[in-house]
Design a protein around this motif. Sequence first.
Motif, PDB file in Angstrom:
ATOM      1  N   HIS A 208      33.500  38.333  43.463  1.00 29.29           N
ATOM      2  CA  HIS A 208      32.500  37.458  42.856  1.00 29.29           C
ATOM      3  C   HIS A 208      31.194  38.221  42.600  1.00 29.29           C
ATOM      4  CE1 HIS A 208      30.585  33.660  41.993  1.00 29.29           C
ATOM      5  NE2 HIS A 208      29.584  34.028  42.776  1.00 29.29           N
ATOM      6  N   VAL A 209      30.752  38.961  43.596  1.00 30.98           N
ATOM      7  CA  VAL A 209      29.486  39.698  43.458  1.00 30.98           C
ATOM      8  C   VAL A 209      29.645  40.832  42.443  1.00 30.98           C
ATOM      9  CG1 VAL A 209      27.735  41.060  44.673  1.00 30.98           C
ATOM     10  CG2 VAL A 209      28.765  39.094  45.796  1.00 30.98           C
ATOM     11  N   CYS A 210      30.786  41.495  42.468  1.00 28.83           N
ATOM     12  CA  CYS A 210      31.027  42.579  41.496  1.00 28.83           C
ATOM     13  C   CYS A 210      30.998  42.038  40.078  1.00 28.83           C
ATOM     14  CB  CYS A 210      32.380  43.248  41.756  1.00 28.83           C
ATOM     15  SG  CYS A 210      32.348  44.389  43.150  1.00 28.83           S
ATOM     16  N   LYS A 211      31.576  40.891  39.871  1.00 26.42           N
ATOM     17  CA  LYS A 211      31.598  40.317  38.530  1.00 26.42           C
ATOM     18  C   LYS A 211      30.172  40.104  38.030  1.00 26.42           C
ATOM     19  CE  LYS A 211      34.199  37.545  35.504  1.00 26.42           C
ATOM     20  NZ  LYS A 211      35.091  36.463  35.190  1.00 26.42           N
ATOM     21  N   GLY A 212      29.305  39.686  38.923  1.00 24.66           N
ATOM     22  CA  GLY A 212      27.901  39.481  38.568  1.00 24.66           C
ATOM     23  C   GLY A 212      27.167  40.780  38.276  1.00 24.66           C
ATOM     24  N   ALA A 213      27.717  41.904  38.776  1.00 25.64           N
ATOM     25  CA  ALA A 213      27.056  43.216  38.590  1.00 25.64           C
ATOM     26  C   ALA A 213      27.503  43.897  37.297  1.00 25.64           C
ATOM     27  CB  ALA A 213      27.344  44.113  39.785  1.00 25.64           C
ATOM     28  N   LEU A 214      28.514  43.331  36.621  1.00 24.30           N
ATOM     29  CA  LEU A 214      28.948  43.899  35.345  1.00 24.30           C
ATOM     30  C   LEU A 214      27.855  43.655  34.315  1.00 24.30           C
ATOM     31  CD1 LEU A 214      32.586  42.522  35.471  1.00 24.30           C
ATOM     32  CD2 LEU A 214      31.933  44.918  35.709  1.00 24.30           C
ATOM     33  N   PRO A 215      27.812  44.341  33.179  1.00 19.13           N
ATOM     34  CA  PRO A 215      28.850  45.186  32.603  1.00 19.13           C
ATOM     35  C   PRO A 215      28.878  46.633  33.093  1.00 19.13           C
ATOM     36  CG  PRO A 215      27.044  45.006  31.060  1.00 19.13           C
ATOM     37  CD  PRO A 215      26.699  44.146  32.246  1.00 19.13           C
ATOM     38  N   ALA A 216      27.955  47.029  33.957  1.00 17.48           N
ATOM     39  CA  ALA A 216      28.043  48.402  34.441  1.00 17.48           C
ATOM     40  C   ALA A 216      29.396  48.585  35.128  1.00 17.48           C
ATOM     41  CB  ALA A 216      26.922  48.659  35.436  1.00 17.48           C
ATOM     42  N   GLY A 217      30.035  49.715  34.906  1.00 17.16           N
ATOM     43  CA  GLY A 217      31.317  49.978  35.557  1.00 17.16           C
ATOM     44  C   GLY A 217      31.131  50.115  37.058  1.00 17.16           C
ATOM     45  N   ILE A 218      32.128  49.684  37.804  1.00 11.40           N
ATOM     46  CA  ILE A 218      32.046  49.731  39.267  1.00 11.40           C
ATOM     47  C   ILE A 218      33.279  50.458  39.807  1.00 11.40           C
ATOM     48  CG2 ILE A 218      32.004  48.334  41.384  1.00 11.40           C
ATOM     49  CD1 ILE A 218      30.693  46.117  39.614  1.00 11.40           C
ATOM     50  N   VAL A 219      33.054  51.378  40.718  1.00  8.42           N
ATOM     51  CA  VAL A 219      34.150  52.160  41.306  1.00  8.42           C
ATOM     52  C   VAL A 219      34.189  51.903  42.810  1.00  8.42           C
ATOM     53  CG1 VAL A 219      35.080  54.477  41.661  1.00  8.42           C
ATOM     54  CG2 VAL A 219      33.845  53.940  39.534  1.00  8.42           C
ATOM     55  N   ILE A 220      35.356  51.453  43.263  1.00  4.61           N
ATOM     56  CA  ILE A 220      35.534  51.146  44.686  1.00  4.61           C
ATOM     57  C   ILE A 220      36.680  51.982  45.242  1.00  4.61           C
ATOM     58  CG2 ILE A 220      36.069  49.334  46.365  1.00  4.61           C
ATOM     59  CD1 ILE A 220      34.970  47.285  44.355  1.00  4.61           C
ATOM     60  N   TYR A 221      36.399  52.784  46.230  1.00  2.00           N
ATOM     61  CA  TYR A 221      37.451  53.533  46.923  1.00  2.00           C
ATOM     62  C   TYR A 221      37.945  52.701  48.104  1.00  2.00           C
ATOM     63  CZ  TYR A 221      35.857  57.981  44.746  1.00  2.00           C
ATOM     64  OH  TYR A 221      35.510  58.996  43.888  1.00  2.00           O
TER      65      TYR A 221
END
Length: 162
Positions: free
Chosen positions: A25-38
């Motif tokens: 949910h929080v990541c969706k709000g942080a778009l459109p910047a690409g997000i990388v999760i290891y």
Amino acid sequence: MLEQSLLFDTPELADTQNIAVNLAHVCKGALPAGIVIYLEGDLGAGKTTFSRFFIQHLGHQGKVKSPTYTLVEPYELDGVTVYHFDLYRLADPEELEFMGIRDYFAENTLCLVEWPQKGADCLAAADLVISMKSHDNSRKMTITAKSPRGTDIVNGLSVQGN
Ligand SMILES: Nc1ncnc2c1ncn2[C@@H]1O[C@H](COP(=O)(O)OP(=O)(O)O)[C@@H](O)[C@H]1O
Ligand SMILES: [Mg+2]
């Protein structure tokens, strides 16, 4: 940079699900910047299980296959493309160059990467590292921010760590 980090006890599947759903949910709000999760942790630690909850919360209906044999599974979802990688079987990080890995780390994409250490320098840097441990009956998860964007995401979570 001081790394923002949260530790969770996740004995029940529902604990893992709660965190995955909140993070998605929080990541969706942080778009459109690409997000990388290891996603780090041994076999059976819960990386794919976490990814499944995460991807389903972003709107994917149906199965989330483990990308162990395909290296990557794409999900074109409402407003975001998710690439779910599993690099466990990668023999040589150079294979990632051949598959055009750089194109995957783009705007409006969210990359989840299991076994990132196998990708060495061929991967984009992580915004977040999620580390999972399963030992006897205890399961733990740590979410660590690795970039300013990652810090914003961690600060935006409503699940409470220890
Ligand atoms: N609290 C929990 N969180 C995550 N997985 C759990 C939990 N409890 C039991 N499991 C089970 O543990 C297994 C984790 O496997 P998997 O997600 O494939 O691990 P990995 O991708 O790290 O190898 C799954 O069978 C899952 O159902
Ligand atoms: Mg897995």
